[in-house]
Design an enzyme around this catalytic site. Structure first.
Site, mmCIF file in Angstrom:
data_model
loop_
_atom_site.group_PDB
_atom_site.id
_atom_site.type_symbol
_atom_site.label_atom_id
_atom_site.label_comp_id
_atom_site.label_asym_id
_atom_site.label_seq_id
_atom_site.Cartn_x
_atom_site.Cartn_y
_atom_site.Cartn_z
ATOM 1 N N LYS A 96 14.251 101.225 -22.691
ATOM 2 C CA LYS A 96 14.065 102.585 -23.207
ATOM 3 C C LYS A 96 15.364 103.381 -23.023
ATOM 4 O O LYS A 96 16.003 103.297 -21.960
ATOM 5 C CB LYS A 96 12.928 103.271 -22.455
ATOM 6 C CG LYS A 96 12.582 104.669 -22.976
ATOM 7 C CD LYS A 96 11.419 105.272 -22.185
ATOM 8 C CE LYS A 96 11.016 106.640 -22.708
ATOM 9 N NZ LYS A 96 9.899 107.231 -21.924
ATOM 10 N N SER A 154 6.222 108.756 -24.802
ATOM 11 C CA SER A 154 7.573 108.844 -25.277
ATOM 12 C C SER A 154 8.282 107.493 -25.378
ATOM 13 O O SER A 154 9.335 107.416 -26.017
ATOM 14 C CB SER A 154 8.380 109.739 -24.328
ATOM 15 O OG SER A 154 8.463 109.173 -23.038
ATOM 16 N N SER A 171 3.450 108.198 -20.994
ATOM 17 C CA SER A 171 4.498 107.669 -21.875
ATOM 18 C C SER A 171 4.649 106.162 -21.901
ATOM 19 O O SER A 171 5.385 105.637 -22.733
ATOM 20 C CB SER A 171 5.854 108.305 -21.528
ATOM 21 O OG SER A 171 5.930 109.632 -21.987
#
Lengths: 426, 426
Positions: free
Chosen positions: A75, A144, A168
């Protein structure tokens, strides 16, 4: 089964035994990415030539560890020494860190091959990136950690790193139909992560199978490999949590069906009701989150305000309005709930709760509702998300198994049993 | 009083009223640095021309906040967007971060002028930088916030930022004879700090007077200015802590003398003995520290091992040997002690304990013994260090006032009373 469908443990085993080369794996995944990326848009940065070079070097060199040659996506809020880290914000476009985040370095040291950086919502908050749901590009992948979930779901990579401050990791895992895991707070060191709500931020994992989580987790934590316990039917507490009424009928059905299937498979399944004080925990989490992210982004707010999304700017201003007394009260409530959680489990190995409010909503403007993940993040314990079946719109529905802080290995043992019980017969 | 002797509140007030310009202050401090720096070696990076330009811009521009024009130095483990951040390690020599650390951005937004980066021990651990004690260059300034403490003590800057994981703010404050403050864990956001032992790392303050700490702390925490309580004689618990026997006779004398002076000034002074379980807390802290820093430095260990100091390399290897069970037990013991600490205070506003084991030791190889600060770091509460007098070797001796987490404002109120009571009469 094609290479792009293999789980990480299988890839690692085949590379170790010599029946597969790291280059074959990387090449197959890059081909898959070339096909799917124009629609899925999971990656923020990727360098295919460098990936192939690294894979060839791994094939030529000594075995480095349990993940030798296994690709993993990262990420884009975690620093990487060889790829830019833009954090989903134009402010950091092209930003090149000097070092790897601690967990990235640990994965590399175990032989993992960093495939690329995955799209994150702006600073791992809510303003989405371009990623679409691999099952239907008109729907959000969740966030996210949007790109990590979508990349695993789309067969682009067998493992990916995410982070969770609200929902997330577990929400995009549910929306994309992959296994998601948020470990206990503090188990994976956050050096090199863009800190947001620093009393909540937790690094997590996306994978195809629970066994892959169990393979990667000790690597990221800098610990010896987990020794799986002998399978035994767990005691599962079905928990119709506070926001239960906000879940779709299907999401609730999936919990009830799963409970019935696990009972059929031999699990002890009981109802668990959390103490009434837990009803306030979503609000408690929101207050802690708002207070902390407002301070986290002090430089961005003062030096680069016009390049923050309106939603994030407003959230920072809301957080600046939270008083220290309210923040301290929220932290005290969180600590009390963490202390009360083990007894509230009533002897269960895990609580069974919805994976998300339902299928991934249509549209890419919102990453969805974090209210089915946020309490477990606040409680600092492990949460394991498993896909179960498709919903009426053809998108994945899943469940979460949650436990108190420190129960990571036990929850993964339980999750492995549940994963096996939920596989189609044959 | 010359400009280099002024405290931050006085500088801020004079600039606000127009009787002093930011440029005058910066210029006087730069002159002082030019004289003292060749021996003290407090700075890791400083750009005098840029400082003067910034000061002139502040004189010409609108007032930005309560620190308008006040110079502050920043420990070189905190990111700065306009100065390199080398963290006391050759691995990061010349490293230029993209952004300011959150607390640096908040100080700038309040008008503070970043004077320069101060020398830190390697990654805020134990391998020292070149800084000497301003009172005697043959002696250590303490560490790891060596440059920040020395710069304030040498009249180079009225305020400086440090960090404390063991005793890295309070020990150098004591050795250099300045006010030091470590707030409650979590009060100052750590975004942009090189995380080491992330359940202990705390950003702290060096200043000339307690009032300056009270001025800066709310700025760094993103909170409204503190409203000082009306002065009242506090209740002080004299605590002859676990390592009392390890303190020099002088360090113990300073505590007893201070207790007597405070009682004379009207404070209620009582003896406080901590629960026997607290005797294990130094060991508990060490275990948490070792486990976490070993993971924090994963990239440095795997990618840059030859450029780590032998001591740090050995500490990382020790930390890799701590089991998860031992780490978890240490965290549980720490949480239990934090919960027990308020009652153990026996109604006192603060505990009075030694500032350090004694005067700063001779030699620059060691930054001294952290055993007089580490327990308070572990307990997550505020600790305020005050210089009291010189010892037989002419170096400063001080005391600490400590309190449970969340009592920052109250401890500063108490500290202001104590500071006033300890000033020479007249």
């Amino acid at each position: 089964m094609t290479i792009t469908e293999l789980d990480a443990a299988t890839i690692a085993a085949r590379i170790a035994e010599g029946s597969l080369r790291a280059e074959d794996v990387a090449s197959a995944l890059l081909d898959r990415i070339a096909v799917r990326e124009p629609v899925v848009r999971a990656f923020a940065a990727i360098d295919p030539d460098a990936v192939l070079r690294a894979a060839r070097a791994q094939d030529a060199g000594p075995r480095r560890g349990v993940l030798h040659g296994v690709p993993i996506a990262v990420k884009d809020v975690l620093d990487t020494a060889d790829l830019p880290t833009a954090m989903g914000s134009p402010i950091f476009a092209g930003h090149q860190p000097r070092a790897d985040a601690a967990c990235v370095a640990l994965a590399r040291a175990a032989g993992a091959l960093i495939l690329g950086k995955t799209v994150t919502a702006e600073f791992a908050f809510v303003h989405p990136g371009p990623t679409t749901n691999p099952h239907n590009p008109a729907h959000t992948p969740g966030g996210s950690s949007s790109g990590s979930a979508a990349a695993v779901a789309a067969g682009m990579v067998p493992l990916a790193l995410g982070t969770q401050t609200g929902g997330s990791v577990l929400r995009p895992a549910a929306f994309c139909g992959v296994v998601g895991f948020k470990p206990s707070f503090g188990l994976i060191h956050r050096g090199g992560l863009k800190l947001m709500a620093e009393s909540l931020d937790t690094i997590g994992i996306f994978a195809r199978r629970v066994a892959d989580v169990a393979l990667l987790l000790p690597v990221l934590a800098g610990l010896p490999a987990l020794a799986p316990a002998a399978p035994r039917p767990p005691r599962i507490g079905v928990c119709r949590v506070h926001p239960w009424a906000l879940a779709s009928q299907e999401a609730r059905d999936v919990v009830e069906e799963t409970a019935a299937r696990l009972a059929d498979a031999g699990a002890a399944v009981v109802d668990v009701t959390l103490p009434p004080s837990f009803d306030a925990l979503l609000e408690v989490r929101a207050r802690i989150n708002d207070f902390e992210i407002a301070r986290a982004l002090s430089w961005e707010y003062h030096a680069e305000r016009p390049r923050l999304s309106p939603r994030l700017g407003a959230a920072i201003e809301a957080g600046r309005g939270v008083t220290l007394a309210d923040y301290a009260a929220a932290q005290a409530a969180a600590m009390a709930a963490r202390a009360a959680f083990p007894a509230a489990m009533q002897g269960c190995d895990a609580l069974l709760v919805p994976g998300a409010a339902g299928e991934a909503p249509e549209g890419l403007e919102s990453t969805g509702d974090s209210r089915f993940q946020g309490v477990w993040t606040l409680l600092h314990g492990p949460a394991l998300g498993l896909p179960v079946r498709r919903g009426v719109r053809g998108l994945p529905l899943g469940i979460q198994l949650v436990a108190p802080a420190g129960q990571d290995a036990a929850l993964l043992d339980c999750g492995r049993w549940v994963d096996a019980a939920l596989q189609p017969p044959g």
